[in-house]
Design an enzyme around this catalytic site. Structure first.
Site, PDB file in Angstrom:
ATOM      1  N   ALA A 105       0.857  -1.193   0.000  1.00 18.51           N
ATOM      2  CA  ALA A 105       0.000   0.000   0.000  1.00 18.51           C
ATOM      3  C   ALA A 105       0.891   1.241   0.000  1.00 18.51           C
ATOM      4  O   ALA A 105       2.106   1.142   0.190  1.00 18.51           O
ATOM      5  CB  ALA A 105      -0.890   0.007   1.237  1.00 18.51           C
ATOM      6  N   LYS A 106       0.313   2.365  -0.248  1.00 20.28           N
ATOM      7  CA  LYS A 106       1.018   3.654  -0.115  1.00 20.28           C
ATOM      8  C   LYS A 106      -0.049   4.707   0.056  1.00 20.28           C
ATOM      9  O   LYS A 106      -1.182   4.540  -0.392  1.00 20.28           O
ATOM     10  CB  LYS A 106       1.849   3.936  -1.373  1.00 20.28           C
ATOM     11  CG  LYS A 106       3.018   4.852  -1.153  1.00 20.28           C
ATOM     12  CD  LYS A 106       4.111   4.157  -0.392  1.00 20.28           C
ATOM     13  CE  LYS A 106       5.450   4.797  -0.472  1.00 20.28           C
ATOM     14  NZ  LYS A 106       6.507   3.913   0.040  1.00 20.28           N
TER      15      LYS A 106
END
Ligand code: NAD
Length: 416
Positions: A105-106
């Site tokens: 994720a980011k």
């Protein structure tokens, strides 16, 4: 491939190459090319002067077939959904290459932190967390620091998430201060991990790390800690640099002393008996190992031909453009790609999560020993695939990461 490509187009073409080499079917390739969820929120906060500030926040969750989503939160003004999507994808591969039970994720907020007070940043962080809290959690998505966020930001995220749930949940973030459940050795982990990879690459080529000459671009968290780890291993750190320029000393520098000088003068420049060099000159020095540990797009088709290092270990994310990648491979320069070389940070983040879940605190020696074991294993897993496939290391690393995620998805099957 031209150098005008965006981070997302590069990430997608890397995925396409790995999928082709792994003979993934079209459906699997399509699934992996899109994030499972992209969240966009509008964050409204009261500014110190009484006005209302409205900011855009993003969280992209790519794939979680191997475990909860995991990835950094970055705060800067021109953050885009495309860039965050690309980074979330790279996190999925990075966690799989390191064999961590996490997906990728980011996220982040479009904000210039230099124009905000600490109180405004705290309100911004807490409001952002409240808006995406349903999608976070120790078994859903675990944030970590990234550009312009730090251990304090993680403490605010943990506290907000814990307040919303009604009890303390340290395992909801990593990269926290040690006094509230952070891990010893997390700060140094990425830099140390780069050197573990370099050591293994040298060993596999019957070369010795001791006495090797190393040039490092960037003297921040990754660059400084890589320099310290290299110095501890008996290497000669012949050059370092920061945004003001670099210094060169063929007999080798003591990184800790250079840091003292930088703290006093705000720059590595003018350190005793060293020659001043530009960042471009640093990249082109004759040395055994070059570690770009500052920014993306530093080795490009313009300077790839002038790189004289025998090995390049990517401490930074994306320091080599696709064109330069090809040029270095043709020059037989061994390139240890970012998704492998800088995975020490997320590896110790995993140790932090495990320590939090078991309510333990491991001593630094244990963290460092386990980091070396994990990095060495990841390096050799990639190296074995590279040998089998006769590919470059980036392709080998991508094949390992993408292949592990695709296998997990296949084994889980599609519901319903
Ligand atoms: P940092 O902000 O601590 O340090 C960055 C360094 O780069 C500073 O010394 C700065 O002066 C220098 N710099 C800035 N512009 C420069 C220029 N034009 N030329 C040379 N040096 C310049 O950042 P960091 O945490 O060390 O991260 C560096 C890179 O590593 C980034 O690409 C980041 O995404 C990546 N990375 C960091 C971690 C981590 O755990 N910190 C983990 C994985 C990847």
């Amino acid at each position: 491939m031209s150098e005008e490509h965006t981070p997302l187009s590069v990430a997608l073409s890397q995925l396409k190459l790995a999928s082709k080499k792994l003979s993934l079917d079209a459906g699997m390739h399509k699934m992996l090319s899109q994030p499972k969820r992209s969240i966009s929120v509008s964050i409204d906060i009261r500014m110190d002067n009484g006005s209302v500030g409205v900011f855009n926040g993003i969280r992209v969750q790519h794939w979680d077939a191997r475990g909860p989503f995991k990835g950094g939160m970055r705060y800067y003004p021109n953050i885009t959904l495309d860039e965050v999507t690309a980074l979330s994808m790279l996190m999925t591969w990075k966690c799989a290459i390191a064999d961590l039970p996490f997906g990728g994720a980011k996220g982040g907020i479009c904000v210039d932190t230099k124009k905000m007070s600490k109180h405004e940043l705290e309100r911004l962080t807490r409001r952002y967390v409240s808006l995406i809290a349903d999608y976070l959690g120790p078994h859903r998505d675990i944030p970590a620091p990234d550009m312009y966020t730090d251990a304090q930001t993680m403490a605010w995220i943990m506290d907000t998430y814990s307040q919303l749930k009604g009890y303390s949940i340290p395992e909801s973030v990593t990269g926290k201060p040690v006094e509230i459940g952070g891990s010893w050795g997390r700060t140094e982990a990425t830099g140390r991990g780069v050197i573990h990879c370099v050591k293994q690459a040298m060993q596999n080529n019957q070369l010795k790390l001791k006495g090797a000459s190393i040039a490092i671009q960037g003297f921040g968290n990754v660059g400084y800690n890589a320099a310290v780890a290299a110095h501890e291993e008996g290497c000669k750190v012949i050059a370092v640099s920061d945004s003001t320029g670099g210094i060169y000393c063929p007999d080798g520098l003591n990184p800790e002393e250079v840091l003292v000088h930088k703290e006093q003068t705000k720059s590595v420049q003018n350190y005793k008996d060293c020659k001043s060099i530009t960042n471009d000159e640093l990249l082109e020095l004759s040395c055994d190992v070059l570690i770009p540990a500052a920014l993306e797009n530093q080795i490009t088709r313009k300077n790839a031909d002038k790189i004289k290092a025998k090995m390049v270990a990517e401490g930074a994310n994306g320091p080599t453009t696709p064109d330069a990648d090809k040029a270095l491979y043709e020059k037989e320069i061994c390139l240890i790609p970012d998704i492998l070389a800088n995975s020490g940070g997320v590896t110790v983040s995993y140790f932090e999560w495990v320590q939090n879940l078991t309510r333990e605190q491991w001593p630094l020696e244990k963290v460092n020993r386990k980091l070396e074991e994990k990095m060495t294993k990841a390096f050799n897993d990639v190296a074995n695939l590279v040998e089998k496939e006769e590919s470059d290391m980036r392709t080998g690393a991508l094949m390992l990461g993408v292949g592990r995620v695709a296998n997990a998805i296949k084994t889980l099957g599609l519901w319903p």
